[in-house]
Design an enzyme around this catalytic site. Structure first.
Site, PDB file in Angstrom:
ATOM      1  N   GLU A   1      49.361 -48.117 -55.161  1.00 53.84           N
ATOM      2  CA  GLU A   1      50.042 -46.960 -54.568  1.00 53.84           C
ATOM      3  C   GLU A   1      49.877 -45.696 -55.409  1.00 53.84           C
ATOM      4  O   GLU A   1      50.316 -45.644 -56.563  1.00 53.84           O
ATOM      5  CB  GLU A   1      51.541 -47.258 -54.401  1.00 53.84           C
ATOM      6  CG  GLU A   1      52.216 -46.168 -53.584  1.00 53.84           C
ATOM      7  CD  GLU A   1      53.635 -46.498 -53.157  1.00 53.84           C
ATOM      8  OE1 GLU A   1      54.199 -47.500 -53.629  1.00 53.84           O
ATOM      9  OE2 GLU A   1      54.174 -45.721 -52.344  1.00 53.84           O
TER      10      GLU A   1
ATOM     11  N   LYS B   1      63.574 -50.059 -54.103  1.00 55.49           N
ATOM     12  CA  LYS B   1      62.118 -50.200 -53.926  1.00 55.49           C
ATOM     13  C   LYS B   1      61.401 -49.274 -54.902  1.00 55.49           C
ATOM     14  O   LYS B   1      60.382 -49.628 -55.499  1.00 55.49           O
ATOM     15  CB  LYS B   1      61.735 -49.892 -52.476  1.00 55.49           C
ATOM     16  CG  LYS B   1      60.279 -50.172 -52.118  1.00 55.49           C
ATOM     17  CD  LYS B   1      59.338 -49.027 -52.446  1.00 55.49           C
ATOM     18  CE  LYS B   1      57.903 -49.358 -52.042  1.00 55.49           C
ATOM     19  NZ  LYS B   1      56.960 -48.301 -52.422  1.00 55.49           N
TER      20      LYS B   1
ATOM     21  N   ASP C   1      55.288 -63.393 -62.534  1.00 56.33           N
ATOM     22  CA  ASP C   1      55.530 -63.644 -61.125  1.00 56.33           C
ATOM     23  C   ASP C   1      56.417 -62.520 -60.561  1.00 56.33           C
ATOM     24  O   ASP C   1      57.633 -62.525 -60.754  1.00 56.33           O
ATOM     25  CB  ASP C   1      56.224 -65.012 -61.022  1.00 56.33           C
ATOM     26  CG  ASP C   1      56.542 -65.419 -59.606  1.00 56.33           C
ATOM     27  OD1 ASP C   1      56.451 -64.573 -58.698  1.00 56.33           O
ATOM     28  OD2 ASP C   1      56.895 -66.595 -59.404  1.00 56.33           O
TER      29      ASP C   1
ATOM     30  N   HIS D   1      53.686 -36.773 -54.094  1.00 58.05           N
ATOM     31  CA  HIS D   1      53.084 -38.039 -53.663  1.00 58.05           C
ATOM     32  C   HIS D   1      51.845 -37.784 -52.811  1.00 58.05           C
ATOM     33  O   HIS D   1      50.783 -38.338 -53.053  1.00 58.05           O
ATOM     34  CB  HIS D   1      54.127 -38.836 -52.892  1.00 58.05           C
ATOM     35  CG  HIS D   1      53.621 -40.139 -52.365  1.00 58.05           C
ATOM     36  ND1 HIS D   1      53.229 -41.168 -53.199  1.00 58.05           N
ATOM     37  CD2 HIS D   1      53.422 -40.587 -51.100  1.00 58.05           C
ATOM     38  CE1 HIS D   1      52.831 -42.192 -52.461  1.00 58.05           C
ATOM     39  NE2 HIS D   1      52.924 -41.868 -51.192  1.00 58.05           N
TER      40      HIS D   1
HETATM   41  P1  HMG Z   1      54.844 -32.614 -61.478  1.00 58.18           P
HETATM   42  O1  HMG Z   1      56.200 -32.049 -61.568  1.00 58.18           O
HETATM   43  O2  HMG Z   1      53.815 -31.871 -60.709  1.00 58.18           O
HETATM   44  O3  HMG Z   1      54.309 -32.983 -62.882  1.00 58.18           O
HETATM   45  O4  HMG Z   1      54.971 -34.071 -60.918  1.00 58.18           O
HETATM   46  P2  HMG Z   1      53.977 -32.108 -64.147  1.00 58.18           P
HETATM   47  O5  HMG Z   1      52.676 -31.422 -63.880  1.00 58.18           O
HETATM   48  O6  HMG Z   1      55.143 -31.300 -64.572  1.00 58.18           O
HETATM   49  O7  HMG Z   1      53.752 -33.291 -65.198  1.00 58.18           O
HETATM   50  C1  HMG Z   1      54.817 -33.973 -65.803  1.00 58.18           C
HETATM   51  C2  HMG Z   1      54.290 -35.299 -66.290  1.00 58.18           C
HETATM   52  O8  HMG Z   1      54.080 -36.161 -65.159  1.00 58.18           O
HETATM   53  C3  HMG Z   1      52.940 -35.230 -66.964  1.00 58.18           C
HETATM   54  O9  HMG Z   1      53.110 -34.896 -68.334  1.00 58.18           O
HETATM   55  C4  HMG Z   1      52.395 -36.604 -66.766  1.00 58.18           C
HETATM   56  O10 HMG Z   1      52.944 -37.504 -67.689  1.00 58.18           O
HETATM   57  C5  HMG Z   1      52.903 -36.953 -65.388  1.00 58.18           C
HETATM   58  P3  HMG Z   1      51.816 -34.463 -69.216  1.00 58.18           P
HETATM   59  O11 HMG Z   1      51.030 -35.714 -69.455  1.00 58.18           O
HETATM   60  O12 HMG Z   1      51.045 -33.491 -68.376  1.00 58.18           O
HETATM   61  O13 HMG Z   1      52.387 -33.896 -70.453  1.00 58.18           O
HETATM   62  N1  HMG Z   1      51.908 -36.612 -64.349  1.00 58.18           N
HETATM   63  C6  HMG Z   1      50.807 -37.346 -64.107  1.00 58.18           C
HETATM   64  N2  HMG Z   1      50.353 -38.486 -64.648  1.00 58.18           N
HETATM   65  C7  HMG Z   1      49.221 -38.989 -64.156  1.00 58.18           C
HETATM   66  N3  HMG Z   1      48.513 -38.426 -63.136  1.00 58.18           N
HETATM   67  C8  HMG Z   1      48.934 -37.289 -62.575  1.00 58.18           C
HETATM   68  C9  HMG Z   1      50.130 -36.694 -63.045  1.00 58.18           C
HETATM   69  N4  HMG Z   1      50.833 -35.598 -62.700  1.00 58.18           N
HETATM   70  C10 HMG Z   1      51.898 -35.551 -63.519  1.00 58.18           C
HETATM   71  N5  HMG Z   1      48.244 -36.753 -61.563  1.00 58.18           N
HETATM   72  C11 HMG Z   1      54.602 -36.078 -59.804  1.00 58.18           C
HETATM   73  C12 HMG Z   1      54.064 -34.690 -60.067  1.00 58.18           C
HETATM   74  C13 HMG Z   1      53.770 -36.756 -58.722  1.00 58.18           C
HETATM   75  C14 HMG Z   1      54.540 -36.895 -61.072  1.00 58.18           C
HETATM   76  C15 HMG Z   1      56.098 -35.910 -59.350  1.00 58.18           C
HETATM   77  O14 HMG Z   1      56.129 -35.170 -58.150  1.00 58.18           O
HETATM   78  C16 HMG Z   1      56.817 -37.216 -59.171  1.00 58.18           C
HETATM   79  O15 HMG Z   1      57.228 -37.850 -60.112  1.00 58.18           O
HETATM   80  N6  HMG Z   1      57.013 -37.625 -57.888  1.00 58.18           N
HETATM   81  C17 HMG Z   1      57.595 -38.915 -57.564  1.00 58.18           C
HETATM   82  C18 HMG Z   1      56.517 -39.746 -56.919  1.00 58.18           C
HETATM   83  C19 HMG Z   1      56.955 -41.154 -56.623  1.00 58.18           C
HETATM   84  O16 HMG Z   1      58.061 -41.567 -56.852  1.00 58.18           O
HETATM   85  N7  HMG Z   1      56.001 -41.922 -56.106  1.00 58.18           N
HETATM   86  C20 HMG Z   1      56.216 -43.297 -55.763  1.00 58.18           C
HETATM   87  C21 HMG Z   1      55.811 -43.523 -54.347  1.00 58.18           C
HETATM   88  S1  HMG Z   1      57.083 -42.966 -53.250  1.00 58.18           S
HETATM   89  C22 HMG Z   1      58.072 -44.402 -53.161  1.00 58.18           C
HETATM   90  O17 HMG Z   1      57.573 -45.428 -52.797  1.00 58.18           O
HETATM   91  C23 HMG Z   1      59.437 -44.475 -53.767  1.00 58.18           C
HETATM   92  C24 HMG Z   1      60.614 -43.705 -53.213  1.00 58.18           C
HETATM   93  O18 HMG Z   1      60.812 -43.908 -51.834  1.00 58.18           O
HETATM   94  C25 HMG Z   1      61.805 -44.214 -53.994  1.00 58.18           C
HETATM   95  C26 HMG Z   1      63.105 -43.579 -53.646  1.00 58.18           C
HETATM   96  O19 HMG Z   1      63.259 -43.148 -52.459  1.00 58.18           O
HETATM   97  O20 HMG Z   1      64.001 -43.549 -54.524  1.00 58.18           O
HETATM   98  C27 HMG Z   1      60.404 -42.248 -53.426  1.00 58.18           C
END
Ligand code: HMG
Length: 416
Positions: free
Chosen positions: A78, A257, A273, A370
């Site tokens: 994912e 989740k 597991d 995401h």
């Molecule tokens: P951002 O604010 O654009 O990030 O976040 P940033 O540019 O400020 O970066 C902060 C740090 O995030 C970075 O620090 C990295 O560690 C990391 P740095 O290394 O630059 O000093 N980071 C990354 N690491 C790897 N690849 C990248 C990357 N970008 C930032 N491309 C971000 C962008 C996507 C991280 C943010 O919007 C986020 O955390 N979103 C949440 C996404 C998520 O939860 N995804 C899971 C799938 S959705 C789901 O299934 C779960 C859910 O339904 C659960 C719930 O409802 O509670 C959401």
């Protein structure tokens, strides 16, 4: 029933492969994919083996647990999970990182007896604790070499017809499923002989409340500020989101989740597991009869504080950890030395994952971060090659509705 599948498991690997290829009318390229993925190790791990199904592995950065920095390998398909875990870890690291403690590391199993005589069984177990523990420990040759073995037996009345004799075992560094099942079957046979009762079953319980880890971490509210909200506002909205997961099963399931996005991915990378951990966490989330979020967030002065207690029934040694070639490499990357440390680090990933998801949800919404990362897999799923990605991705980002049709249209234009 088509008899060509009889004794399928007794056929050689090549025979099995040929049968599948012929049955599904696979072409030469598909045949080659299956064969190229096959490995000697896996043939002996599961039955009717066909090939290795590869999932991507990546690394979570920035995680600090009990003052120690960790890199955590995660296996997931994912997009945005690893970015989010790293993002949450970074926020928590600013607030001194995650504090973690293993509350206990015991595995429990049950011998279920069909009887109305709860008092009789209970009295017998109270009077014969030492003997029962000896029966359990003697059933496994090496248990006492690497752990303290069986610890105690307790009796619970399930209803007027069923009684459960619960055995608690210290399984050392192993997850211990096979070990405890062997012990339980020995105890079941012994109880059958001693009490002349009908044993319904003897099996470990995945309600792993004997293997709990508590993690907590905080973030200074200032660090949560966005262009349109103060840090305090974001913190309050995260607290609200956390509250909703306590009062609404629809939200609690999604909240958990999100936590399991991180926990499962690390559990798999470490050869454990994930189904056992999933069932343990979800049943623990419903332990008081209502299913709730397993983490909670609150504001303390200028800090957003998160706390989570989850079961983590994993092993550092034994089982697939010995067989899967990447597990020892992943343990080395993570730098963990024993099961307690591994339990704490994985739970910490869960808390970090939760923080990042909640922050995204209550600020920009999940789609911005995401979907930005999801675009890559959308493009590739619709035929974009790696070389074409740098041209297609910026165009997709401009679109209001970046979907499959859009990718195909852009590819057509590009390839003209
Ligand atoms: P951002 O604010 O654009 O990030 O976040 P940033 O540019 O400020 O970066 C902060 C740090 O995030 C970075 O620090 C990295 O560690 C990391 P740095 O290394 O630059 O000093 N980071 C990354 N690491 C790897 N690849 C990248 C990357 N970008 C930032 N491309 C971000 C962008 C996507 C991280 C943010 O919007 C986020 O955390 N979103 C949440 C996404 C998520 O939860 N995804 C899971 C799938 S959705 C789901 O299934 C779960 C859910 O339904 C659960 C719930 O409802 O509670 C959401």
């Amino acid at each position: 029933m088509n008899q060509q599948w009889d004794h399928f498991y007794k056929k050689t690997y090549q025979e099995r492969l040929q049968l599948i290829v012929a049955n599904a009318k696979l072409d030469a390229a598909q045949f080659q994919k299956l064969q190229a993925g096959a490995s000697g190790v896996s043939t002996n791990l599961i039955e009717n083996y066909l090939t290795d199904y590869a999932l991507p592995e990546g690394i979570v950065t920035n995680l600090v647990v009990n003052d120690q920095p960790y890199l955590v390998p995660m296996v997931t398909e994912e997009p945005s999970v690893i970015a989010a875990a790293s993002n949450g870890s970074k926020l928590l690291a600013d607030g001194k990182g995650v504090s973690a403690a293993v509350l206990d590391r015991l595995v429990t199993g049950q011998v279920v007896i069909k009887t109305s005589q709860f008092e009789k069984v209970n009295r017998f177990i109270q009077q014969h604790q030492a003997e029962a523990i000896e029966v359990a420990n003697k059933s496994h040759q090496r248990i006492l070499q690497y752990s303290r073995g069986a610890r105690e037996l307790a009796v619970r009345q399930l209803d007027s017809s069923f009684v459960s004799v619960d055995l608690t075992v210290d399984t050392g560094e192993a997850m211990g499923a096979n070990l405890i099942n062997t012990m339980l079957e020995a105890v079941a046979n012994w109880l059958r002989e001693q009490l002349h009762v009908e044993i319904t079953m003897a099996i470990l319980s995945n309600f792993a409340d004997g293997s709990l880890v508590r993690v907590s971490g905080c973030v200074n509210s200032d660090k949560l500020a966005t262009q349109t909200m103060t840090g305090r506002q974001v913190a309050q909205r995260i607290v609200d989101a956390s509250r909703v997961a306590q009062i609404d099963i629809h939200r609690a399931a999604t909240h958990n989740k999100g936590i399991m996005n991180g926990i499962d991915a690390a559990v798999i990378a470490l050869g454990n597991d994930s189904r056992a951990v999933e069932s343990a966490v979800h049943s623990f989330a419903a332990r008081d009869g209502s299913y709730r979020g397993v983490s909670q967030w609150r504001i303390d002065h200028d800090q957003l504080v998160g706390e989570m207690t989850v079961p983590m029934p994993i092993g550092f040694l034994g089982g697939a950890t010995k067989v899967l070639p990447l597990v020892s490499v992943n343990q080395a990357i993570m730098g963990v030395k024993n099961v307690h440390e591994e339990m704490m680090v994985i739970a910490a990933v869960g808390l970090a994952q939760n923080l990042a998801a909640l922050k995204a949800l209550v600020t920009d919404g999940i789609q911005r971060g995401h979907m930005n990362l999801q675009l890559k897999s959308l493009a590739m799923a619709n035929g974009t090659t790696e070389a074409e990605l740098p041209k297609i991705l910026p165009q997709l980002r401009q679109l209001k509705q970046p979907d499959s049709l859009a990718v195909k249209r852009l590819l057509n234009q590009l390839r003209k």
